[in-house]
Design an enzyme around this catalytic site. Structure first.
Site: not given
Ligand SMILES: Cc1cc2nc3c(=O)[nH]c(=O)nc-3n(C[C@H](O)[C@H](O)[C@H](O)COP(=O)(O)O)c2cc1C
Length: 315
Positions: A124, A127, A162, A262
């Protein structure tokens, strides 16, 4: 019969569907058969325990979520000792998502987490890079290439990069990840946004800014996925706003080999199973014998799209 299996960066999966990191809670094994998923992706693991961002952490919209969670983490030991053993009981490959503030810390954590039962590592890199200006690693081509290369040197597991969508030219970041040795590229994390709590004269998020995710984001993230797919030769995992099988198929048709689901998991915890079934039904309806044949199946019929600042060129 439709063969649903796909191979992504050396990782063989029974089907192309997996959760986005952080959207797949501990305990979901109680409501669905994890053996049906293409892969399991953990919440991002950081080298140290973290509290995450101060609340409020989430603002909800009709078709999107603005959030600044800040990667709260119980530390790598929690994942290795408590979570990996649970997931190891399933046939589904486990992908560990990791994040760290420096290249060295990324590499150390990657080595530490490359244990039995962890079959791939997702970096990831959305960050902040605290050795530089605090911008996300994947906002910078050099930082992207450097951190992925450092991770590749310390693990024999496939490394997936990512990316953040908060860049002008995501294709060049994808190329940098590939140059660093990424086995696959995930496109992408949340789009930066903000909201104001006007009644209280305060930012609506404790962290002021956060990531926009969910179905409303799909056209933007799909476009970025397409751009990366056009640029790189390694497999791409599409992520952003996928809520239905049709959304997942769109990502595959623009070139993704697999997809991550997600925000919608919070609303329909078993939605990934519907998406898997929906992809299979679609393939059957269209006479496709392999889900993998959906990858790059979109045809533009010789038309050269007008440039809208997106640098997409069609041969
Ligand atoms: C509540 C929440 C927590 C997330 N935590 C992480 C995380 O810890 N690491 C990460 O790479 N992405 C994290 N994401 C991003 C998701 O993995 C994803 O990349 C992003 O939500 C886009 O996809 P979506 O539109 O289907 O939600 C998080 C997203 C949400 C909504």
């Amino acid at each position: 019969m439709v063969d649903m299996a796909v191979t992504v960066g050396g990782l063989r999966m029974a089907n192309p569907v997996m959760p986005g990191s952080g959207t797949f809670g501990e305990g979901l094994e109680k409501v669905m058969d994890l053996n049906r998923l293409g892969a399991i992706v953990t919440k991002t693991i950081t080298p140290d325990k973290r509290e995450g961002c101060r609340p409020p952490r989430v603002v909800e919209y009709k078709d999107a979520t603005l959030m600044a969670i800040g990667i709260p983490c119980k530390g790598p030991e929690h994942y290795m000792e408590e979570l990996v053993p649970i997931y190891r009981a399933y046939d589904t490959p486990l992908i560990c998502s990791v994040s760290a503030p420096t290249v060295e810390a990324f590499a150390e954590l990657t080595a530490q987490i490359s244990i039995d039962g962890v079959e791939a590592i997702e970096a990831n890199i959305s960050c902040p890079n605290l050795e530089k200006d605090g911008k996300a690693f994947s906002m910078d081509v050099r930082a992207t290439e450097t951190v992925i290369r450092a991770m590749k040197q310390v693990t024999d597991r496939p490394v997936f990069a990512k990316l953040t969508p908060n860049v002008t030219d995501i294709a060049e970041i994808g190329l940098a990840a590939q140059a660093g040795g990424a086995d696959a590229i995930t496109v992408a994390n949340g789009l930066l946004g903000m909201a104001v709590d006007v009644e209280n004269f305060r930012p609506a998020l404790g962290n002021v800014t956060g990531g926009m995710t969910g179905p409303a984001m799909k056209p933007v993230l799909l476009r970025m996925c397409y751009q990366v797919c056009q640029a790189v030769s390694v497999p791409v995992i599409g992520c952003g706003g996928i809520a239905t099988a049709s959304d997942a198929i769109e990502y595959m048709m623009v070139g993704a080999s697999a997809v991550q689901v997600g925000t919608i998991n919070f609303i329909h915890p078993t939605v990934m199973l519907d998406i898997i079934d929906g992809i299979e039904d679609f393939c059957r309806r269209k006479g496709l014998t392999r889900a993998a044949d959906l990858t790059g199946a979109m045809q533009i019929d010789g038309y050269n799209p007008q440039s809208v600042g997106t640098q997409i060129q069609v041969a």
